[in-house]
Write a protein that holds these residues in place. Sequence first.
Motif, PDB file in Angstrom:
ATOM      1  N   MET A 370       0.598  -1.144   0.124  1.00 33.87           N
ATOM      2  CA  MET A 370       0.379  -0.435   0.196  1.00 33.87           C
ATOM      3  C   MET A 370       1.280   1.576   0.360  1.00 33.87           C
ATOM      4  N   PRO A 371       1.092   2.412  -0.681  1.00 31.93           N
ATOM      5  CA  PRO A 371       1.446   3.768  -0.291  1.00 31.93           C
ATOM      6  C   PRO A 371       1.299   4.646   0.447  1.00 31.93           C
ATOM      7  N   ALA A 372       2.636   5.203   0.536  1.00 35.07           N
ATOM      8  CA  ALA A 372       2.488   5.790   2.371  1.00 35.07           C
ATOM      9  C   ALA A 372       2.092   6.128   2.383  1.00 35.07           C
ATOM     10  N   GLY A 373       0.968   6.916   1.143  1.00 34.68           N
ATOM     11  CA  GLY A 373      -0.463   7.934   2.114  1.00 34.68           C
ATOM     12  C   GLY A 373      -1.693   7.339   2.822  1.00 34.68           C
ATOM     13  N   ALA A 374      -1.412   5.763   2.038  1.00 38.85           N
ATOM     14  CA  ALA A 374      -2.766   5.361   2.827  1.00 38.85           C
ATOM     15  C   ALA A 374      -2.179   3.992   4.011  1.00 38.85           C
ATOM     16  N   ARG A 388       0.762  -4.904   3.828  1.00 41.19           N
ATOM     17  CA  ARG A 388       0.018  -4.947   2.345  1.00 41.19           C
ATOM     18  C   ARG A 388      -1.070  -5.124   2.264  1.00 41.19           C
ATOM     19  N   THR A 389      -1.406  -5.275   0.667  1.00 35.34           N
ATOM     20  CA  THR A 389      -3.234  -4.516   0.250  1.00 35.34           C
ATOM     21  C   THR A 389      -3.099  -5.096  -0.822  1.00 35.34           C
ATOM     22  N   ASP A 390      -4.490  -6.097  -1.520  1.00 35.14           N
ATOM     23  CA  ASP A 390      -4.395  -6.628  -2.502  1.00 35.14           C
ATOM     24  C   ASP A 390      -4.226  -5.701  -3.694  1.00 35.14           C
ATOM     25  N   GLY A 391      -4.838  -4.472  -3.531  1.00 35.05           N
ATOM     26  CA  GLY A 391      -4.701  -3.418  -4.900  1.00 35.05           C
ATOM     27  C   GLY A 391      -3.306  -2.524  -4.685  1.00 35.05           C
ATOM     28  N   GLY A 392      -2.702  -2.730  -4.035  1.00 33.63           N
ATOM     29  CA  GLY A 392      -1.752  -2.269  -3.907  1.00 33.63           C
ATOM     30  C   GLY A 392      -0.548  -2.950  -5.160  1.00 33.63           C
ATOM     31  N   ARG A 393       0.313  -1.781  -5.066  1.00 34.25           N
ATOM     32  CA  ARG A 393       1.953  -1.987  -6.328  1.00 34.25           C
ATOM     33  C   ARG A 393       3.028  -2.701  -5.411  1.00 34.25           C
ATOM     34  N   PRO A 394       4.393  -3.732  -6.372  1.00 30.39           N
ATOM     35  CA  PRO A 394       4.927  -3.636  -5.757  1.00 30.39           C
ATOM     36  C   PRO A 394       5.630  -2.689  -5.872  1.00 30.39           C
ATOM     37  N   ARG A 395       7.179  -3.107  -4.898  1.00 30.69           N
ATOM     38  CA  ARG A 395       7.242  -1.938  -4.069  1.00 30.69           C
ATOM     39  C   ARG A 395       8.941  -3.353  -3.537  1.00 30.69           C
ATOM     40  N   VAL A 396       9.783  -2.027  -3.877  1.00 34.75           N
ATOM     41  CA  VAL A 396      11.691  -2.586  -2.794  1.00 34.75           C
ATOM     42  C   VAL A 396      11.870  -2.271  -2.021  1.00 34.75           C
ATOM     43  N   ILE A 397      12.846  -2.691  -0.685  1.00 35.94           N
ATOM     44  CA  ILE A 397      12.837  -1.807   0.059  1.00 35.94           C
ATOM     45  C   ILE A 397      14.272  -2.157   0.327  1.00 35.94           C
ATOM     46  N   ASP A 443       6.679   5.858  -9.799  1.00 37.01           N
ATOM     47  CA  ASP A 443       6.610   4.526 -11.007  1.00 37.01           C
ATOM     48  C   ASP A 443       7.398   2.977 -10.837  1.00 37.01           C
ATOM     49  N   PHE A 444       7.496   2.572  -9.920  1.00 34.16           N
ATOM     50  CA  PHE A 444       8.089   1.559 -10.112  1.00 34.16           C
ATOM     51  C   PHE A 444       7.290   0.682 -10.896  1.00 34.16           C
ATOM     52  N   LEU A 445       7.199  -0.521 -11.364  1.00 36.59           N
ATOM     53  CA  LEU A 445       6.756  -1.408 -12.267  1.00 36.59           C
ATOM     54  C   LEU A 445       5.453  -0.803 -12.399  1.00 36.59           C
ATOM     55  N   GLU A 446       5.328   0.265 -13.098  1.00 39.20           N
ATOM     56  CA  GLU A 446       4.090   0.729 -13.106  1.00 39.20           C
ATOM     57  C   GLU A 446       3.257   0.030 -14.473  1.00 39.20           C
ATOM     58  N   GLY A 447       2.118  -0.196 -14.123  1.00 39.21           N
ATOM     59  CA  GLY A 447       1.194  -1.019 -15.648  1.00 39.21           C
ATOM     60  C   GLY A 447       1.856  -2.186 -15.809  1.00 39.21           C
ATOM     61  N   ALA A 448       3.203  -3.346 -15.099  1.00 37.08           N
ATOM     62  CA  ALA A 448       3.362  -4.165 -15.761  1.00 37.08           C
ATOM     63  C   ALA A 448       2.142  -4.657 -14.730  1.00 37.08           C
ATOM     64  N   ASP A 449       1.979  -5.952 -15.939  1.00 34.76           N
ATOM     65  CA  ASP A 449       1.273  -7.499 -15.281  1.00 34.76           C
ATOM     66  C   ASP A 449       1.634  -8.275 -14.633  1.00 34.76           C
ATOM     67  N   LEU A 450       1.915  -8.169 -13.839  1.00 35.05           N
ATOM     68  CA  LEU A 450       2.661  -9.913 -13.911  1.00 35.05           C
ATOM     69  C   LEU A 450       2.289 -10.612 -13.246  1.00 35.05           C
ATOM     70  N   GLN A 451       0.709 -10.493 -13.090  1.00 35.82           N
ATOM     71  CA  GLN A 451       0.395 -11.993 -13.250  1.00 35.82           C
ATOM     72  C   GLN A 451      -0.269 -12.822 -14.118  1.00 35.82           C
ATOM     73  N   ARG A 452      -0.259 -12.422 -15.749  1.00 38.56           N
ATOM     74  CA  ARG A 452       0.157 -12.864 -16.773  1.00 38.56           C
ATOM     75  C   ARG A 452       1.465 -13.522 -16.789  1.00 38.56           C
ATOM     76  N   ARG A 453       2.049 -14.981 -16.748  1.00 41.26           N
ATOM     77  CA  ARG A 453       2.572 -15.385 -17.815  1.00 41.26           C
ATOM     78  C   ARG A 453       3.470 -15.488 -18.653  1.00 41.26           C
ATOM     79  N   VAL A 454       2.704 -14.087 -19.825  1.00 43.27           N
ATOM     80  CA  VAL A 454       3.848 -13.958 -21.257  1.00 43.27           C
ATOM     81  C   VAL A 454       3.877 -12.358 -20.933  1.00 43.27           C
ATOM     82  N   SER A 455       3.873 -11.780 -19.547  1.00 40.65           N
ATOM     83  CA  SER A 455       4.383 -10.708 -19.401  1.00 40.65           C
ATOM     84  C   SER A 455       5.129  -9.963 -19.393  1.00 40.65           C
ATOM     85  N   GLU A 456       5.774  -8.888 -20.612  1.00 34.73           N
ATOM     86  CA  GLU A 456       7.294  -8.383 -20.991  1.00 34.73           C
ATOM     87  C   GLU A 456       7.791  -8.197 -19.862  1.00 34.73           C
TER      88      GLU A 456
END
Length: 481
Positions: A370-374, A388-397, A443-456
Amino acid sequence: MPSHRPSFILGVSLTTMVFFAHFVALRGAPVKPDFPPDLGSTVLNHSMSLVQRMEGLLAAGNGSDVTLRVLAVDTDEVKVIQAHSLVLTMQSPVFEELLLVRNGSAVVLREASDCAAVFDKFIRYLYCGDVSVRLDQAIALHKLASKYRVRSLQEGLSQYMSQHLSSDSPAGHAVSWYNYALLTGDAALRDSCLQYLSWNLSSVLRSQEWLSVGEDLLLSLLRRSDLVLQTELELYEAVEAWAESNGPAGETARAALRSLRYGMIPPRHLFRLQRQSALLQTHYESVRDLLYLAFQFHSASPVTLAKYFEVNCSIFTPRNYLSPSWGSPWIIGNPTRDDRSFSFQTQLGPSGHDASKRVTWNSLFSPRWMPAGARSNYGEMGAMQPTRTDGGRPRVIVTPATSSPDFAGVSFQKTLLVMARQQGKIVVRHVYNFHQSTEEAGDFLEGADLQRRVSEYLIDSSLYLHVVIKPLYHTLLVAKK
C-alpha cells in the motif's frame, strides 16, 4: 536470393468510413452524421475487405491517373508504379504539392538506391495502412516517410526501431540508428538509442558495435552516471580499444580520458595503467591532475578528504557497476505470490580506505504494498514493515542490516535494474533510483501485469532484478579559525 531475416508488420488500420469520408469530402458532398446509438445497434466492420480491394486496385492499376517513375540515384534502374492521385494526396502533403504542379500524367521521383528498393512497400502503405518491415529496411522506409511527411508511418517506424535495438546483427543497430536519428532530428529515436546503449553498455563494449561509435556519441556516453557496466576499469579498457581502432584526434582522446572516473578504479590498476597503457602514456599530462586526485582519494579517509576537496563531482560518483563489490542480482520466481527477502554485501565505498569494509543489506520485495499515503502506521522496523493490500503495487525496500560510525559522511543511493528478454537477449528494461524504497521513484513497475505468465516484465515467469549500491561522499563544511 531471398532474404530469411525476420520481418515485422507495421499497421495503421484504414477503415471504410475514414476513406470514404475523405473521398466524399474531396468532391464537396456533405458527410452524413452518425445515427444515435440504440439498443439494437451494432457495428459491421468490413475494413479488411476494403484493404484487400485497395491492394488489388494498386496491383492492377485500374482507374490510375498518375504514373510514378522512381529513378534510383547513380543507377539505370527505373521502377514504374501506376497510382491514384486521390490516395497519394490524401496520405501525403508532399505528393499533393507535386501533383498540383505536374505536367502530364507522369511524375519522376529520384530516390537513393535503398529507398528506391522499398518504394513499392511505401506506396502500398499509403493504400493499405500496413507494411512488412525487415530490420535492414527500417531506415530506408523511415527516410521515405520523413521525405513525404507520412507522419503515422514515420512514428510507427521509430517505435519499431526503438523496440528492436537488441536484435542480432554483426554490427548492431543502436549506433547506426542513433546516428541516423541525429541526422534527421528524430529526438524520440535518438533518446531510445542512447538509453539502450547506456543501460546495456557492458554487452555493447564486448561487441563489434562499440568500435563504430562516433566521437560525439563516445563523449556523450562517458559523461553519463547511469551507464550499466561491470567496472570503471572495463570502460577504460574499452576506450583504449576504441582509440586504437579509430585513431581520434588528440583533443578527442584527451576529452575521453578526462571523462573517465579514476577514483572508481583501485590503485593497483591505476599503477598498472600508468606503466602499460599506451593511450595514457601519450596523453598523461592531460590527466595528471585527475590521477593525483584519485590517489589522494584512495589513500585518505573520505572524511579527511572531504575537509579539503569537493567530493560531490563526477570523479567520485559511481556509475551503475555490476561487479559483486557494488551489488547483486536478484531473481524472484512467481513474483505475485508473496513477499520475498534477500541479503547481500557490498564494499562500504570506492575509496581504498574503505576497500576492506563491508555493508550487509536487507532487501524486501512486496508484490502488493500500500502506498505511504494510505498507511496508518509503521512497525518497529519502519519501512521494512510494509502494509500489504490486494490493490497495492510492487515495491522494493533496501536498508542496511546495521548502522556504523563508518557511515558518517556517506549516503547510499540504490539503483534497481529491471531486466527483460527482447529478441532473445536479456537486456535492461528499466532503471530506478531511490534511497530506501522504490516508492520514492513513484513509477516502479507501473503498468506491469505480473499476473500474466507471458508478461514482458518476466523472464521464464521470474522477475530479474539487479540491486546496485552507490556510496556518495559529502563535502564537510569546516569553520575557519
